[in-house]
Design an enzyme around this catalytic site. Sequence first.
Site, short mmCIF file in Angstrom:
data_model
loop_
_atom_site.label_atom_id
_atom_site.label_comp_id
_atom_site.label_asym_id
_atom_site.label_seq_id
_atom_site.Cartn_x
_atom_site.Cartn_y
_atom_site.Cartn_z
N ARG A 15 -6.18 7.75 23.88
CA ARG A 15 -7.44 7.32 23.29
C ARG A 15 -8.55 7.87 24.18
O ARG A 15 -8.40 7.95 25.40
CB ARG A 15 -7.55 5.79 23.24
CG ARG A 15 -6.66 5.12 22.22
CD ARG A 15 -7.14 5.38 20.77
NE ARG A 15 -6.33 4.66 19.79
CZ ARG A 15 -5.33 5.19 19.09
NH1 ARG A 15 -4.97 6.45 19.30
NH2 ARG A 15 -4.69 4.48 18.19
N GLU B 5 -15.71 8.55 18.05
CA GLU B 5 -15.15 9.37 16.96
C GLU B 5 -15.74 8.89 15.64
O GLU B 5 -15.97 7.69 15.49
CB GLU B 5 -13.63 9.21 16.92
CG GLU B 5 -12.96 9.74 18.18
CD GLU B 5 -11.44 9.58 18.18
OE1 GLU B 5 -10.88 9.21 17.13
OE2 GLU B 5 -10.82 9.81 19.23
N HIS C 120 -8.55 14.27 16.35
CA HIS C 120 -7.64 13.11 16.30
C HIS C 120 -6.57 13.29 15.22
O HIS C 120 -6.54 12.55 14.23
CB HIS C 120 -8.43 11.80 16.08
CG HIS C 120 -7.64 10.59 16.49
ND1 HIS C 120 -8.22 9.45 16.99
CD2 HIS C 120 -6.30 10.33 16.49
CE1 HIS C 120 -7.28 8.55 17.25
NE2 HIS C 120 -6.11 9.07 16.96
P1 NAP Z 1 4.52 3.00 23.97
O1 NAP Z 1 5.91 3.37 23.58
O2 NAP Z 1 4.13 1.57 24.03
O3 NAP Z 1 4.24 3.70 25.39
C1 NAP Z 1 3.16 3.40 26.20
C2 NAP Z 1 3.57 3.70 27.64
O4 NAP Z 1 2.42 3.51 28.46
C3 NAP Z 1 4.66 2.76 28.18
O5 NAP Z 1 5.62 3.53 28.85
C4 NAP Z 1 3.92 1.87 29.17
O6 NAP Z 1 4.73 1.52 30.28
C5 NAP Z 1 2.83 2.80 29.63
N1 NAP Z 1 1.68 2.07 30.17
C6 NAP Z 1 1.02 1.03 29.64
N2 NAP Z 1 0.01 0.66 30.45
C7 NAP Z 1 0.06 1.49 31.52
C8 NAP Z 1 -0.71 1.62 32.70
N3 NAP Z 1 -1.72 0.79 32.95
N4 NAP Z 1 -0.39 2.62 33.55
C9 NAP Z 1 0.64 3.46 33.30
N5 NAP Z 1 1.41 3.38 32.21
C10 NAP Z 1 1.11 2.40 31.33
O7 NAP Z 1 3.45 3.69 22.99
P2 NAP Z 1 3.57 5.07 22.21
O8 NAP Z 1 4.16 4.85 20.87
O9 NAP Z 1 4.18 6.09 23.10
O10 NAP Z 1 2.00 5.37 22.00
C11 NAP Z 1 1.15 5.49 23.11
C12 NAP Z 1 -0.30 5.58 22.68
O11 NAP Z 1 -0.55 6.86 22.12
C13 NAP Z 1 -0.72 4.61 21.57
O12 NAP Z 1 -1.04 3.34 22.09
C14 NAP Z 1 -1.91 5.30 20.95
O13 NAP Z 1 -3.11 4.85 21.53
C15 NAP Z 1 -1.69 6.76 21.28
N6 NAP Z 1 -1.44 7.56 20.06
C16 NAP Z 1 -2.32 8.52 19.71
C17 NAP Z 1 -2.09 9.28 18.60
C18 NAP Z 1 -3.04 10.38 18.19
O14 NAP Z 1 -3.22 10.60 17.01
N7 NAP Z 1 -3.63 11.08 19.13
C19 NAP Z 1 -0.96 9.04 17.79
C20 NAP Z 1 -0.09 8.04 18.18
C21 NAP Z 1 -0.33 7.29 19.32
P3 NAP Z 1 5.97 0.46 30.13
O15 NAP Z 1 6.92 1.09 29.17
O16 NAP Z 1 6.55 0.40 31.50
O17 NAP Z 1 5.38 -0.81 29.65
#
Ligand code: NAP
Length: 322
Positions: free
Chosen positions: A236, A265, A283
């Site tokens: 984000r 955005e 995005h």
């Molecule tokens: P996810 O599986 O929940 O992965 C998030 C990861 O971030 C987890 O490994 C978590 O650690 C880690 N994390 C959380 N807080 C942290 C911190 N303070 N410092 C370091 N690591 C931290 O989520 P995901 O499905 O991969 O998606 C991640 C994000 O990508 C979404 O929340 C969204 O905002 C973004 N996204 C963007 C797009 C786009 O169109 N650009 C599309 C999809 C998603 P733990 O596992 O140890 O808890």
Amino acid sequence: MKPDVFVFSRLSDEHLAELKARYNVTVLDPKGDIEAQYAKALPTAKGMIGVGRKLGPTQLAQAKNLKVISSISVGYDNYDLPYLTKRGIMLTNTPDVLTETTADLGFTLLMSAARRVPELDAWTKNGNWQRTLSPDLFGVDIHHKTLGIVGMGRIGAAIARRGHFGFNMPVLYTANSPKPELEAELNARYCLLDTLLAQADFVVLVVPLGPQTRQLIGKAQLAQMKADAILINVARGAVVDEAALIESLQTQQIRAAGLDVYEREPLAESPLFALPNVVTLPHIGSATAQTRNAMARLAMDNFHQAMAGEKPQSLVNTELWS
Ligand code: NAP
């Protein structure tokens, strides 16, 4: 009587017809007065489905009958989760179905920034290719370079797999906790953010936006990165201090950036547009026809389940169920 539901972003005709068969549907007109439409529809709405609108206490105070919000996204930073949970409103999201597509896009940005694809595409089309390319337009290698994943979750791991298996890249990562299985699979190394920033050639941001990650990457963190490093943000926009990033790109404190997300955005105007060393995408992490359709399908299923009083497949505030 059919329950009232409010659709707050575009859905396909097919999905809308499916909703209309079960519920009394109101669809937000994005060109109309948003506040007035909220005031009319929210007081009786039992469910809401959509994406891309901030829905916090201000917007939802009047939604007295609301039981579920089905978000067509995996990230849920547009919602105030503690507030929803306190009010007993279920929030659902769309994990997994967009993981590989978003990882593809993350790696596309990485490669585009490293090999200067948009810049050299424009250069070629502008008729500049009259002699061989001079070294000042060369890119940097990707293979065997160190990949730093900030947020080794579903998408982070999928990007790391691309780097490890496809490009022989050593992988460093941060997360809330170490991931021994991924370390075994990818020979990845868990480290502090400071270490990752100092050692990675590519720093890829894939953390959810929240109080701990807002402006995680600011002036001080950019200063820790290698001079030849490239920053990729598919998380984000607010995870990065954008003004500080612009300055570090202008002064070439870091080499380049690949961005899919921004502090504000849509982004119709920005100093970023004047910088050749940044690749800007609108995005589009999950924006393929197949994946957007799969996300909408999952959001619809979550919605029907919650509306029927069943536990939705991807409930975010799971404590509401126990
Ligand atoms: P996810 O599986 O929940 O992965 C998030 C990861 O971030 C987890 O490994 C978590 O650690 C880690 N994390 C959380 N807080 C942290 C911190 N303070 N410092 C370091 N690591 C931290 O989520 P995901 O499905 O991969 O998606 C991640 C994000 O990508 C979404 O929340 C969204 O905002 C973004 N996204 C963007 C797009 C786009 O169109 N650009 C599309 C999809 C998603 P733990 O596992 O140890 O808890």
